[in-house]
Design a protein around this motif. Structure first.
Motif, PDB file in Angstrom:
ATOM      1  N   PRO A 303      81.402   3.973  24.652  1.00 54.45           N
ATOM      2  CA  PRO A 303      81.810   5.284  25.028  1.00 54.45           C
ATOM      3  C   PRO A 303      80.701   5.993  26.161  1.00 54.45           C
ATOM      4  CG  PRO A 303      82.158   4.864  22.749  1.00 54.45           C
ATOM      5  CD  PRO A 303      81.423   3.681  23.190  1.00 54.45           C
ATOM      6  N   LEU A 304      79.379   5.653  25.722  1.00 50.54           N
ATOM      7  CA  LEU A 304      78.406   6.208  26.728  1.00 50.54           C
ATOM      8  C   LEU A 304      78.498   5.839  28.184  1.00 50.54           C
ATOM      9  CD1 LEU A 304      76.232   8.438  27.338  1.00 50.54           C
ATOM     10  CD2 LEU A 304      74.647   6.481  26.529  1.00 50.54           C
ATOM     11  N   THR A 308      79.991   8.143  31.366  1.00 52.27           N
ATOM     12  CA  THR A 308      79.143   8.168  32.691  1.00 52.27           C
ATOM     13  C   THR A 308      79.775   7.640  34.062  1.00 52.27           C
ATOM     14  OG1 THR A 308      77.038   7.403  31.468  1.00 52.27           O
ATOM     15  CG2 THR A 308      77.129   7.564  33.913  1.00 52.27           C
ATOM     16  N   VAL A 309      80.698   6.431  33.752  1.00 50.71           N
ATOM     17  CA  VAL A 309      81.389   5.938  34.901  1.00 50.71           C
ATOM     18  C   VAL A 309      82.421   6.789  35.148  1.00 50.71           C
ATOM     19  CG1 VAL A 309      83.139   4.122  35.502  1.00 50.71           C
ATOM     20  CG2 VAL A 309      81.017   3.589  34.348  1.00 50.71           C
ATOM     21  N   GLU A 310      83.058   7.324  34.054  1.00 50.71           N
ATOM     22  CA  GLU A 310      84.336   8.285  34.353  1.00 50.71           C
ATOM     23  C   GLU A 310      83.915   9.873  35.077  1.00 50.71           C
ATOM     24  OE1 GLU A 310      86.833  11.637  31.451  1.00 50.71           O
ATOM     25  OE2 GLU A 310      86.429   9.322  30.890  1.00 50.71           O
ATOM     26  N   VAL A 311      82.845  10.020  34.792  1.00 49.13           N
ATOM     27  CA  VAL A 311      82.167  11.368  35.535  1.00 49.13           C
ATOM     28  C   VAL A 311      81.906  10.923  36.855  1.00 49.13           C
ATOM     29  CG1 VAL A 311      80.115  12.924  35.530  1.00 49.13           C
ATOM     30  CG2 VAL A 311      81.115  12.619  33.397  1.00 49.13           C
ATOM     31  N   LEU A 312      81.182   9.875  37.159  1.00 42.47           N
ATOM     32  CA  LEU A 312      81.107   9.566  38.622  1.00 42.47           C
ATOM     33  C   LEU A 312      82.128   9.490  39.386  1.00 42.47           C
ATOM     34  CD1 LEU A 312      78.090   7.184  38.046  1.00 42.47           C
ATOM     35  CD2 LEU A 312      77.884   9.210  39.300  1.00 42.47           C
ATOM     36  N   GLU A 313      83.319   8.912  38.855  1.00 44.35           N
ATOM     37  CA  GLU A 313      84.546   8.627  39.486  1.00 44.35           C
ATOM     38  C   GLU A 313      85.160   9.911  39.802  1.00 44.35           C
ATOM     39  OE1 GLU A 313      86.186   4.300  37.810  1.00 44.35           O
ATOM     40  OE2 GLU A 313      86.624   5.932  36.769  1.00 44.35           O
ATOM     41  N   GLN A 314      85.259  10.853  38.951  1.00 51.35           N
ATOM     42  CA  GLN A 314      85.502  12.154  39.063  1.00 51.35           C
ATOM     43  C   GLN A 314      84.690  13.052  40.307  1.00 51.35           C
ATOM     44  OE1 GLN A 314      85.416  13.862  35.239  1.00 51.35           O
ATOM     45  NE2 GLN A 314      87.633  13.082  34.699  1.00 51.35           N
ATOM     46  N   LEU A 315      83.519  12.521  40.336  1.00 52.00           N
ATOM     47  CA  LEU A 315      82.675  13.013  41.746  1.00 52.00           C
ATOM     48  C   LEU A 315      82.677  12.414  42.735  1.00 52.00           C
ATOM     49  CD1 LEU A 315      79.558  14.045  39.546  1.00 52.00           C
ATOM     50  CD2 LEU A 315      81.430  15.563  40.135  1.00 52.00           C
ATOM     51  N   GLY A 316      83.786  11.450  42.799  1.00 51.17           N
ATOM     52  CA  GLY A 316      83.999  10.652  44.102  1.00 51.17           C
ATOM     53  C   GLY A 316      83.144   9.307  44.404  1.00 51.17           C
ATOM     54  N   PHE A 317      82.772   9.042  43.221  1.00 46.40           N
ATOM     55  CA  PHE A 317      82.017   7.552  43.467  1.00 46.40           C
ATOM     56  C   PHE A 317      82.935   6.560  42.799  1.00 46.40           C
ATOM     57  CE2 PHE A 317      78.569  11.016  43.349  1.00 46.40           C
ATOM     58  CZ  PHE A 317      77.819  10.407  44.293  1.00 46.40           C
ATOM     59  N   ILE A 358      67.858  15.753  49.552  1.00 43.53           N
ATOM     60  CA  ILE A 358      67.915  16.929  48.581  1.00 43.53           C
ATOM     61  C   ILE A 358      69.655  17.222  48.268  1.00 43.53           C
ATOM     62  CG2 ILE A 358      67.684  19.434  48.114  1.00 43.53           C
ATOM     63  CD1 ILE A 358      65.295  17.894  47.193  1.00 43.53           C
ATOM     64  N   ALA A 359      70.389  17.264  49.429  1.00 43.51           N
ATOM     65  CA  ALA A 359      71.701  17.640  49.342  1.00 43.51           C
ATOM     66  C   ALA A 359      72.346  17.019  48.183  1.00 43.51           C
ATOM     67  CB  ALA A 359      72.400  17.859  50.537  1.00 43.51           C
ATOM     68  N   PRO A 360      72.512  15.629  48.198  1.00 47.72           N
ATOM     69  CA  PRO A 360      73.084  14.829  47.115  1.00 47.72           C
ATOM     70  C   PRO A 360      72.793  15.275  45.484  1.00 47.72           C
ATOM     71  CG  PRO A 360      72.465  13.392  48.939  1.00 47.72           C
ATOM     72  CD  PRO A 360      71.703  14.742  49.096  1.00 47.72           C
ATOM     73  N   ALA A 361      71.686  15.664  45.470  1.00 43.66           N
ATOM     74  CA  ALA A 361      71.036  16.040  44.128  1.00 43.66           C
ATOM     75  C   ALA A 361      71.910  17.054  43.506  1.00 43.66           C
ATOM     76  CB  ALA A 361      69.926  16.396  44.185  1.00 43.66           C
ATOM     77  N   ALA A 362      72.555  17.810  44.420  1.00 50.73           N
ATOM     78  CA  ALA A 362      73.493  18.823  43.697  1.00 50.73           C
ATOM     79  C   ALA A 362      74.545  18.071  42.914  1.00 50.73           C
ATOM     80  CB  ALA A 362      74.246  19.602  44.596  1.00 50.73           C
ATOM     81  N   VAL A 363      75.225  17.012  43.452  1.00 50.48           N
ATOM     82  CA  VAL A 363      76.146  16.163  42.715  1.00 50.48           C
ATOM     83  C   VAL A 363      75.336  15.538  41.451  1.00 50.48           C
ATOM     84  CG1 VAL A 363      77.862  14.379  42.897  1.00 50.48           C
ATOM     85  CG2 VAL A 363      77.545  16.083  44.763  1.00 50.48           C
ATOM     86  N   GLY A 364      74.191  15.209  41.751  1.00 52.45           N
ATOM     87  CA  GLY A 364      73.525  14.492  40.536  1.00 52.45           C
ATOM     88  C   GLY A 364      73.383  15.505  39.530  1.00 52.45           C
ATOM     89  N   LEU A 365      73.032  16.696  39.677  1.00 52.94           N
ATOM     90  CA  LEU A 365      72.915  17.531  38.435  1.00 52.94           C
ATOM     91  C   LEU A 365      74.202  17.824  37.937  1.00 52.94           C
ATOM     92  CD1 LEU A 365      70.603  20.131  40.329  1.00 52.94           C
ATOM     93  CD2 LEU A 365      69.961  18.546  38.524  1.00 52.94           C
ATOM     94  N   VAL A 366      75.206  18.002  38.736  1.00 51.66           N
ATOM     95  CA  VAL A 366      76.480  17.995  38.208  1.00 51.66           C
ATOM     96  C   VAL A 366      76.875  16.872  37.126  1.00 51.66           C
ATOM     97  CG1 VAL A 366      79.085  18.290  38.775  1.00 51.66           C
ATOM     98  CG2 VAL A 366      77.575  19.724  39.961  1.00 51.66           C
ATOM     99  N   GLN A 367      76.591  15.822  37.714  1.00 48.14           N
ATOM    100  CA  GLN A 367      76.804  14.537  36.671  1.00 48.14           C
ATOM    101  C   GLN A 367      76.089  14.788  35.450  1.00 48.14           C
ATOM    102  OE1 GLN A 367      75.042  10.043  37.417  1.00 48.14           O
ATOM    103  NE2 GLN A 367      73.807  11.867  37.730  1.00 48.14           N
ATOM    104  N   LEU A 368      74.807  14.972  35.327  1.00 44.11           N
ATOM    105  CA  LEU A 368      74.224  15.143  34.138  1.00 44.11           C
ATOM    106  C   LEU A 368      74.891  16.373  33.268  1.00 44.11           C
ATOM    107  CD1 LEU A 368      70.185  14.781  35.283  1.00 44.11           C
ATOM    108  CD2 LEU A 368      71.804  13.144  34.474  1.00 44.11           C
ATOM    109  N   ALA A 369      75.270  17.509  33.980  1.00 49.52           N
ATOM    110  CA  ALA A 369      75.741  18.734  33.127  1.00 49.52           C
ATOM    111  C   ALA A 369      77.095  18.138  32.478  1.00 49.52           C
ATOM    112  CB  ALA A 369      76.176  19.873  34.170  1.00 49.52           C
ATOM    113  N   LEU A 370      78.115  17.301  33.091  1.00 48.23           N
ATOM    114  CA  LEU A 370      79.249  17.039  32.800  1.00 48.23           C
ATOM    115  C   LEU A 370      79.082  15.964  31.567  1.00 48.23           C
ATOM    116  CD1 LEU A 370      81.324  16.739  35.967  1.00 48.23           C
ATOM    117  CD2 LEU A 370      81.646  18.233  34.192  1.00 48.23           C
ATOM    118  N   ILE A 371      78.028  15.146  31.871  1.00 48.07           N
ATOM    119  CA  ILE A 371      77.939  13.960  30.705  1.00 48.07           C
ATOM    120  C   ILE A 371      77.325  14.817  29.314  1.00 48.07           C
ATOM    121  CG2 ILE A 371      76.390  12.015  29.849  1.00 48.07           C
ATOM    122  CD1 ILE A 371      76.495  11.128  33.076  1.00 48.07           C
ATOM    123  N   ALA A 372      76.306  15.573  29.727  1.00 47.86           N
ATOM    124  CA  ALA A 372      75.875  16.660  28.511  1.00 47.86           C
ATOM    125  C   ALA A 372      77.077  17.259  27.801  1.00 47.86           C
ATOM    126  CB  ALA A 372      74.944  17.245  28.843  1.00 47.86           C
TER     127      ALA A 372
END
Length: 392
Positions: A303-304, A308-317, A358-372
């Motif tokens: 599940p983890l 994580t994969v699902e969140v990244l896919e939703q973010l366009g990865f 720096i700019a892509p880190a906004a998506v990186g932060l959203v990734q962590l927030a959605l997983i949490a």
């Protein structure tokens, strides 16, 4: 726009607004020297920064930094860990340059951005009004690099294992990658000692360098499998006295790795046999273990990993599932669901001119927030996340 799209757009806007703060914190952290086993000053700085965010903070004697953001009580604890140490030796000059949205400096992405990401994640969760199902345990840990031997994450998992539902190791580089396979390693120093003597007058006496060269040659002939990937490398050689002296001592530092714990144990045994065969009444050989990192894996069906994969896919990865040696090795080997993820993109890691965007880190932060926000899990002793335990 759907409710989900509006929610995601809100998180993206908030994360974008926090990028200047993230860049400033990343630079400040980078400018504090933190070689492995010398992380104390950086740890104190991170502890103060977490306290400023209203969290209760503890610093142990390693020093690891711990801070807890309470959840609603509906889920298990999720640990987010970012290592504070760098590969650079004490005294390395540190400067940080900014240009066109890129930060340049030694350890800027590995792992100054990762540590700064923990701090700004707290800001993002607060700004978005996110209450996580379980507690989020933020850990800035020591000893991930080199011969640190993962001692920081070991101590963190030892302390909190019963309540952990999952662990995410946070790195500055490799946004879009999900490391769910732990590359195990064993690092040893082989020392050969002989009688020595004059290269002319004592010719024929065994040379420690010659004997060590024979050991290295035999190791290079070990047939290792491509799958599971298993490797060896002689990275350092030292020894001898002078060009006209039969060497009385010589040593080599050897790195052995595999994604499979049994293969790693087999390789270490083969190297040990080679070293022992070279031992005689005139030549001694010794093996010193410098570091060990366990191997293991969490299946993609966990599940983890799925989350994580699902969140990244939703973010366009298109997420890349891979194997590496990270702080996630320890929880994975303990049967705790764990992955390692990145916050941004960069180049030249482990160089003094390392760069991170720096700019892509906004998506990186959203990734962590959605997983949490979505992670529920179950504490250890109750079957892992959603009743499923990872393979080891």
């Amino acid at each position: 726009m759907s409710e989900w799209e509006a929610r995601l757009a809100q998180l993206r806007r908030l994360a974008d607004s926090l990028l200047p703060r993230l860049a400033d914190l990343t630079e400040q952290i980078c400018l504090i020297p933190a070689p492995t086993y010398h992380e104390a000053e950086r740890a104190r700085w991170v502890a103060r920064a977490l306290e400023e965010r209203g969290l209760a903070v503890e610093v142990d004697d390693l020093p690891n930094v711990y801070a807890r953001r309470p959840g609603s009580g509906r889920g298990a604890t999720l640990m987010l860990a970012a290592h504070t140490d760098t590969v650079f030796p004490p005294g390395t000059p540190i400067t940080v340059e900014r240009s066109d949205g890129v930060l340049t400096g030694p350890g800027i992405g590995d792992n100054s951005l990762g540590v700064a990401g923990l701090l700004v994640l707290v800001d993002l969760l607060e700004a978005a009004g996110i209450t996580t199902p379980g507690d989020v345990l933020l850990v800035a840990n020591v000893g991930e690099e080199g011969l640190g031997n993962l001692r920081g994450i070991k101590a963190a998992v030892d302390r909190f294992e019963p309540e952990l539902g999952g662990v995410i190791a946070v790195e500055g580089h490799n946004l879009g990658r999900v490391t769910h396979i732990a590359v195990g390693s064993k690092r040893i120093r082989v020392t050969v000692t002989g009688p020595g003597g004059h290269s002319w007058g004592a010719f024929g006496e065994p040379s420690a360098i010659h004997e060590l060269a024979g050991i290295v040659q035999e190791i290079s002939m070990i047939p290792v499998p491509l799958q599971p990937k298993t490797t060896y490398n002689v990275g350092l050689i030292e020894g001898g006295v002078s060009v006209n002296t039969i060497a009385p001592h010589a040593s080599a530092v050897i790195d052995m790795r595999s994604t499979d714990p049994d293969r790693l144990a087999w390789l270490a045994q083969e190297v040990t046999r080679i070293v022992e065969r070279r031992r005689t009444d005139r030549v001694s050989t010794e093996i010193e273990v410098l570091g060990e990192r366990p191997a293991g894996s969490v299946p993609p069906s966990s599940p983890l990993v799925r989350l994580t994969v699902e969140v990244l896919e939703q973010l366009g990865f298109q997420p890349e599932l891979n194997a590496s040696s990270t702080d996630a090795n320890i929880p994975i080997a303990r049967g705790i669901p764990a992955v390692c993820v990145g916050l941004s993109h960069g180049v030249r890691a482990h160089r003094t001119d390392e760069q991170i965007e720096i700019a892509p880190a906004a998506v990186g932060l959203v990734q962590l927030a959605l997983i949490a926000e979505r992670f529920v899990g179950e504490a250890q002793g109750t079957g892992g996340v959603d009743g499923e335990r990872p393979s080891q």
